[in-house]
Each structure stands twice: as C-alpha cells, then as structure tokens.
Design a protein around this motif. Sequence first.
Motif, PDB file in Angstrom:
ATOM      1  N   GLY A 177       0.816  -1.213   0.000  1.00  0.00           N
ATOM      2  CA  GLY A 177       0.000   0.000   0.000  1.00  0.00           C
ATOM      3  C   GLY A 177       0.845   1.256   0.000  1.00  0.00           C
ATOM      4  O   GLY A 177       1.827   1.359  -0.720  1.00  0.00           O
ATOM      5  N   ARG A 178       0.461   2.196   0.843  1.00  0.00           N
ATOM      6  CA  ARG A 178       1.167   3.478   0.927  1.00  0.00           C
ATOM      7  C   ARG A 178       2.356   3.368   1.869  1.00  0.00           C
ATOM      8  O   ARG A 178       2.225   2.882   2.985  1.00  0.00           O
ATOM      9  CB  ARG A 178       0.231   4.571   1.429  1.00  0.00           C
ATOM     10  CG  ARG A 178      -0.909   4.867   0.472  1.00  0.00           C
ATOM     11  CD  ARG A 178      -1.861   5.881   1.059  1.00  0.00           C
ATOM     12  NE  ARG A 178      -1.227   7.160   1.305  1.00  0.00           N
ATOM     13  CZ  ARG A 178      -1.146   8.163   0.428  1.00  0.00           C
ATOM     14  NH1 ARG A 178      -1.674   8.012  -0.775  1.00  0.00           N
ATOM     15  NH2 ARG A 178      -0.565   9.291   0.748  1.00  0.00           N
ATOM     16  N   PHE A 179       3.515   3.830   1.407  1.00  0.00           N
ATOM     17  CA  PHE A 179       4.714   3.895   2.234  1.00  0.00           C
ATOM     18  C   PHE A 179       4.927   5.375   2.523  1.00  0.00           C
ATOM     19  O   PHE A 179       5.510   6.108   1.736  1.00  0.00           O
ATOM     20  CB  PHE A 179       5.891   3.281   1.485  1.00  0.00           C
ATOM     21  CG  PHE A 179       7.133   3.048   2.312  1.00  0.00           C
ATOM     22  CD1 PHE A 179       7.117   3.062   3.693  1.00  0.00           C
ATOM     23  CD2 PHE A 179       8.333   2.795   1.674  1.00  0.00           C
ATOM     24  CE1 PHE A 179       8.268   2.835   4.430  1.00  0.00           C
ATOM     25  CE2 PHE A 179       9.495   2.562   2.394  1.00  0.00           C
ATOM     26  CZ  PHE A 179       9.461   2.583   3.775  1.00  0.00           C
ATOM     27  N   ASP A 180       4.399   5.817   3.667  1.00  0.00           N
ATOM     28  CA  ASP A 180       4.460   7.224   4.028  1.00  0.00           C
ATOM     29  C   ASP A 180       4.658   7.347   5.536  1.00  0.00           C
ATOM     30  O   ASP A 180       4.938   6.357   6.216  1.00  0.00           O
ATOM     31  CB  ASP A 180       3.212   7.974   3.546  1.00  0.00           C
ATOM     32  CG  ASP A 180       1.917   7.388   4.089  1.00  0.00           C
ATOM     33  OD1 ASP A 180       1.951   6.642   5.090  1.00  0.00           O
ATOM     34  OD2 ASP A 180       0.864   7.684   3.501  1.00  0.00           O
ATOM     35  N   PHE A 181       4.484   8.560   6.071  1.00  0.00           N
ATOM     36  CA  PHE A 181       4.778   8.801   7.476  1.00  0.00           C
ATOM     37  C   PHE A 181       3.976   7.901   8.413  1.00  0.00           C
ATOM     38  O   PHE A 181       4.462   7.545   9.486  1.00  0.00           O
ATOM     39  CB  PHE A 181       4.548  10.273   7.835  1.00  0.00           C
ATOM     40  CG  PHE A 181       4.958  10.585   9.236  1.00  0.00           C
ATOM     41  CD1 PHE A 181       6.289  10.701   9.580  1.00  0.00           C
ATOM     42  CD2 PHE A 181       4.002  10.745  10.228  1.00  0.00           C
ATOM     43  CE1 PHE A 181       6.681  10.963  10.879  1.00  0.00           C
ATOM     44  CE2 PHE A 181       4.376  11.016  11.535  1.00  0.00           C
ATOM     45  CZ  PHE A 181       5.714  11.127  11.861  1.00  0.00           C
ATOM     46  N   SER A 182       2.800   7.507   8.020  1.00  0.00           N
ATOM     47  CA  SER A 182       1.986   6.650   8.888  1.00  0.00           C
ATOM     48  C   SER A 182       2.644   5.289   9.119  1.00  0.00           C
ATOM     49  O   SER A 182       2.293   4.584  10.062  1.00  0.00           O
ATOM     50  CB  SER A 182       0.583   6.470   8.314  1.00  0.00           C
ATOM     51  OG  SER A 182       0.632   5.746   7.099  1.00  0.00           O
ATOM     52  N   SER A 183       3.624   4.923   8.305  1.00  0.00           N
ATOM     53  CA  SER A 183       4.333   3.642   8.428  1.00  0.00           C
ATOM     54  C   SER A 183       5.593   3.743   9.268  1.00  0.00           C
ATOM     55  O   SER A 183       6.254   2.734   9.520  1.00  0.00           O
ATOM     56  CB  SER A 183       4.744   3.143   7.039  1.00  0.00           C
ATOM     57  OG  SER A 183       3.658   3.101   6.168  1.00  0.00           O
ATOM     58  N   HIS A 184       5.921   4.952   9.708  1.00  0.00           N
ATOM     59  CA  HIS A 184       7.211   5.200  10.351  1.00  0.00           C
ATOM     60  C   HIS A 184       7.495   4.254  11.517  1.00  0.00           C
ATOM     61  O   HIS A 184       8.525   3.579  11.532  1.00  0.00           O
ATOM     62  CB  HIS A 184       7.301   6.657  10.817  1.00  0.00           C
ATOM     63  CG  HIS A 184       8.550   6.963  11.556  1.00  0.00           C
ATOM     64  ND1 HIS A 184       9.755   7.115  10.907  1.00  0.00           N
ATOM     65  CD2 HIS A 184       8.796   7.115  12.873  1.00  0.00           C
ATOM     66  CE1 HIS A 184      10.692   7.362  11.801  1.00  0.00           C
ATOM     67  NE2 HIS A 184      10.134   7.365  13.001  1.00  0.00           N
ATOM     68  N   GLN A 185       6.615   4.202  12.491  1.00  0.00           N
ATOM     69  CA  GLN A 185       6.873   3.408  13.695  1.00  0.00           C
ATOM     70  C   GLN A 185       6.982   1.923  13.389  1.00  0.00           C
ATOM     71  O   GLN A 185       7.899   1.252  13.847  1.00  0.00           O
ATOM     72  CB  GLN A 185       5.778   3.669  14.736  1.00  0.00           C
ATOM     73  CG  GLN A 185       6.069   3.042  16.079  1.00  0.00           C
ATOM     74  CD  GLN A 185       7.291   3.636  16.758  1.00  0.00           C
ATOM     75  OE1 GLN A 185       7.600   4.807  16.603  1.00  0.00           O
ATOM     76  NE2 GLN A 185       8.003   2.816  17.494  1.00  0.00           N
ATOM     77  N   TYR A 210       2.538   3.730  -3.441  1.00  0.00           N
ATOM     78  CA  TYR A 210       2.834   5.144  -3.218  1.00  0.00           C
ATOM     79  C   TYR A 210       4.006   5.253  -2.250  1.00  0.00           C
ATOM     80  O   TYR A 210       4.094   4.504  -1.276  1.00  0.00           O
ATOM     81  CB  TYR A 210       1.608   5.838  -2.617  1.00  0.00           C
ATOM     82  CG  TYR A 210       1.841   7.276  -2.219  1.00  0.00           C
ATOM     83  CD1 TYR A 210       1.774   8.284  -3.163  1.00  0.00           C
ATOM     84  CD2 TYR A 210       2.123   7.611  -0.900  1.00  0.00           C
ATOM     85  CE1 TYR A 210       1.994   9.608  -2.804  1.00  0.00           C
ATOM     86  CE2 TYR A 210       2.340   8.930  -0.537  1.00  0.00           C
ATOM     87  CZ  TYR A 210       2.270   9.921  -1.484  1.00  0.00           C
ATOM     88  OH  TYR A 210       2.493  11.227  -1.129  1.00  0.00           O
ATOM     89  N   ILE A 211       4.905   6.189  -2.524  1.00  0.00           N
ATOM     90  CA  ILE A 211       6.036   6.439  -1.642  1.00  0.00           C
ATOM     91  C   ILE A 211       6.252   7.947  -1.591  1.00  0.00           C
ATOM     92  O   ILE A 211       6.128   8.627  -2.608  1.00  0.00           O
ATOM     93  CB  ILE A 211       7.303   5.683  -2.136  1.00  0.00           C
ATOM     94  CG1 ILE A 211       8.438   5.774  -1.136  1.00  0.00           C
ATOM     95  CG2 ILE A 211       7.729   6.138  -3.506  1.00  0.00           C
ATOM     96  CD1 ILE A 211       9.615   4.854  -1.453  1.00  0.00           C
ATOM     97  N   ASP A 212       6.522   8.466  -0.389  1.00  0.00           N
ATOM     98  CA  ASP A 212       6.746   9.907  -0.278  1.00  0.00           C
ATOM     99  C   ASP A 212       8.089  10.191   0.393  1.00  0.00           C
ATOM    100  O   ASP A 212       8.864   9.274   0.667  1.00  0.00           O
ATOM    101  CB  ASP A 212       5.577  10.587   0.445  1.00  0.00           C
ATOM    102  CG  ASP A 212       5.492  10.244   1.926  1.00  0.00           C
ATOM    103  OD1 ASP A 212       6.368   9.514   2.447  1.00  0.00           O
ATOM    104  OD2 ASP A 212       4.540  10.722   2.572  1.00  0.00           O
ATOM    105  N   SER A 213       8.353  11.461   0.647  1.00  0.00           N
ATOM    106  CA  SER A 213       9.646  11.851   1.209  1.00  0.00           C
ATOM    107  C   SER A 213       9.859  11.276   2.608  1.00  0.00           C
ATOM    108  O   SER A 213      10.999  11.015   3.003  1.00  0.00           O
ATOM    109  CB  SER A 213       9.784  13.371   1.227  1.00  0.00           C
ATOM    110  OG  SER A 213       8.766  13.956   2.021  1.00  0.00           O
ATOM    111  N   SER A 214       8.794  11.055   3.355  1.00  0.00           N
ATOM    112  CA  SER A 214       8.933  10.424   4.675  1.00  0.00           C
ATOM    113  C   SER A 214       9.495   9.015   4.531  1.00  0.00           C
ATOM    114  O   SER A 214      10.358   8.594   5.305  1.00  0.00           O
ATOM    115  CB  SER A 214       7.583  10.351   5.385  1.00  0.00           C
ATOM    116  OG  SER A 214       7.070  11.624   5.629  1.00  0.00           O
TER     117      SER A 214
END
Length: 101
Positions: free
Chosen positions: A20-28, A53-57
């Motif tokens: 799915g989305r690889f973003d800040f919500s995946s950080h922890q 999806y991948i973002d700068s986070s």
Amino acid sequence: MPIQADLTESGQLLTIKVSGRFDFSSHQVFREAYERAGLSPRRYCIDLQDTDYIDSSALGMLLLLRDHAGGDVADIRIQHASPEVRKVLSISNFEQLFTIE
C-alpha cells in the motif's frame, strides 16, 4: 498488514515487505521491523512489490535504515518497485545509496 518483516533462519537476511502506501503513517512499524532486540542481519531486502505510493517520509525511513545497517557498508536491496515508485527513487538518486533491483 502494511509492513511485514521476515528474518531467514540463519539470521543473515531481513526482508521487509511494504504494502500500500509507504508514508509517514508507516514510520513506527517500519522502524520496529528492523530494530527488534537481538536483530543483526548482514543483509536487508526492502520488497516494494505491493507498494503503490512512496513519499519523502518513506525516503527518510530508508535512510534511517541505511544508517542503522552500517551506512556506506550496508547491504540493502530495494526490489520489485513499480515504475512510479522507481521514478521517485531515481529522482532522489537512491541508486547511489541502495541496490535497486
């Protein structure tokens, strides 16, 4: 589950699969995947086959993993990225820091 981590029986390779989305919500969850107590693999594989999806986070998270794994001597492979995700990695010059397959 958006992030799954599997360590080989020998303990030498840790594969982290991101869906799915690889973003800040995946950080922890991403950080916990490679910082588990007693974990010291020699190689890492980041499987992005199901990442849409991948973002700068996420890029920052990959850099933190690289530092954790030894910096310039780290053996980290990013595999199965879609053309869209690969484009983000390319624009960010991640080919110079990671092996992208």
